[in-house]
Design an enzyme around this catalytic site. Sequence first.
Site: not given
Ligand SMILES: Cc1cc2nc3c(=O)[nH]c(=O)nc-3n(C[C@H](O)[C@H](O)[C@H](O)COP(=O)(O)OP(=O)(O)OC[C@H]3O[C@@H](n4cnc5c(N)ncnc54)[C@H](O)[C@@H]3O)c2cc1C
Length: 376
Positions: A129, A359
């Site tokens: 994120s 996304e």
């Molecule tokens: C099936 C799948 C396909 C994907 N494909 C791609 C791809 O093709 N390319 C790519 O680059 N990425 C891809 N991703 C990555 C995806 O974009 C990230 O998983 C997503 O951005 C969340 O990042 P993270 O998993 O590190 O969770 P974290 O950043 O650790 O966040 C975890 C949780 O914290 C909470 N949170 C985070 N920020 C905030 C905020 N500002 N305010 C309140 N709550 C918050 C939300 O509930 C979030 O779900 C994919 C993910 C999945 C699961």
Amino acid sequence: MVDRTFLDWPFFEDRHRALAAALEEWCAANLPVDHGDVDGACRGLVSALGAAGFLQHSGGEALDVRSLCLIRETLARHDGLADFAFAMQGLGMGAVSLFGSEEQREWLGRTRAGEAISAFALSEPASGSDVAQISTTAVADGDGYVLNGEKTWISNGGIADVYTVFARTGEAPGAKGLSAFLVPADTPGLEIAERLEVIAPHPLARLRFNDMRLPREALIGTAGSGFRIAMSVLDVFRSTVGAAALGFARRALDESLARTGSRQLFGAPLNDLQMVQGHLADMALGVDASALLVYRAAWTKDMGAPRVSREAAMAKLHATETAQQVIDAAVQLHGGDGVRHGHIVESLYREIRALRIYEGASDVQKVVIARQVMGA
Ligand SMILES: Cc1cc2nc3c(=O)[nH]c(=O)nc-3n(C[C@H](O)[C@H](O)[C@H](O)COP(=O)(O)OP(=O)(O)OC[C@H]3O[C@@H](n4cnc5c(N)ncnc54)[C@H](O)[C@@H]3O)c2cc1C
């Protein structure tokens, strides 16, 4: 019977209605495909969608967001993997479509023909994120860059022919020090460190870049504009995630209408029960509200709005969260069959979950909307 009355809404032109009809016909003849070998299935889908001409809409200088959304909604309704295959051709080449050089655009010819597979590599283990924290580095060296670092959750990782990679070039701290690069998969230094498995299987990997040398021509746009490029791409494709969710939700509603109309309970069809009708009404309302938000965002972008952060965030947030509820209700209405492996509503239940995370997670979309309405 699929509700197609939304195609008469003023958001659409005749070319959109023609596209939707042609794709519907193609889907009926070609989908779903067997997902047993998920890599092979994706390669086959990209090739078939390319041959049929639908990937022409996935990239290019004039991205029509209504077409992207209509295609994703329709494919998702028939087969989640087909939607994935189409979507990644667009997202993977989004930066090139919007900011690419003539030479980089040659890749678009191949991805739009279904002859090459693309991927979008933004997320890292420590920065999903929080994009501004990206730690993959691209250090200027001679007439090019040297790339080092790790990316994770990369859709099409392992099968892609070309990756758009975001890395820190250091023009300024944080978000202003990132750049985007176009990286062919056969560039020495790319390692598929791990293949990842998730609840709705599709090709996914953790990538490592080990002293990868890139020519200066690999840079997309200008050095330091990577964050702006990533956000511009997401501004287009975020609404389309909502459209995919809408397709899943529509399918869940259709399956529920068929099931409750044919299932006999207590001497009458299940849908004679008013509480069941209440479920169906809630589902239909959720679907229509999502469609309005998705196609409002797409239309607004197509009409020339420079950014649609608020509209796209609302579309993605509402459509993905609502689809989860609609699909959950569909599982409930199907009783035990709803949780059987291989049942369509069981697969929809798994397919929808990740859309609320990638996304920009739902929580992040709320932050975007709040900032927009507060004028911050
Ligand atoms: C099936 C799948 C396909 C994907 N494909 C791609 C791809 O093709 N390319 C790519 O680059 N990425 C891809 N991703 C990555 C995806 O974009 C990230 O998983 C997503 O951005 C969340 O990042 P993270 O998993 O590190 O969770 P974290 O950043 O650790 O966040 C975890 C949780 O914290 C909470 N949170 C985070 N920020 C905030 C905020 N500002 N305010 C309140 N709550 C918050 C939300 O509930 C979030 O779900 C994919 C993910 C999945 C699961």
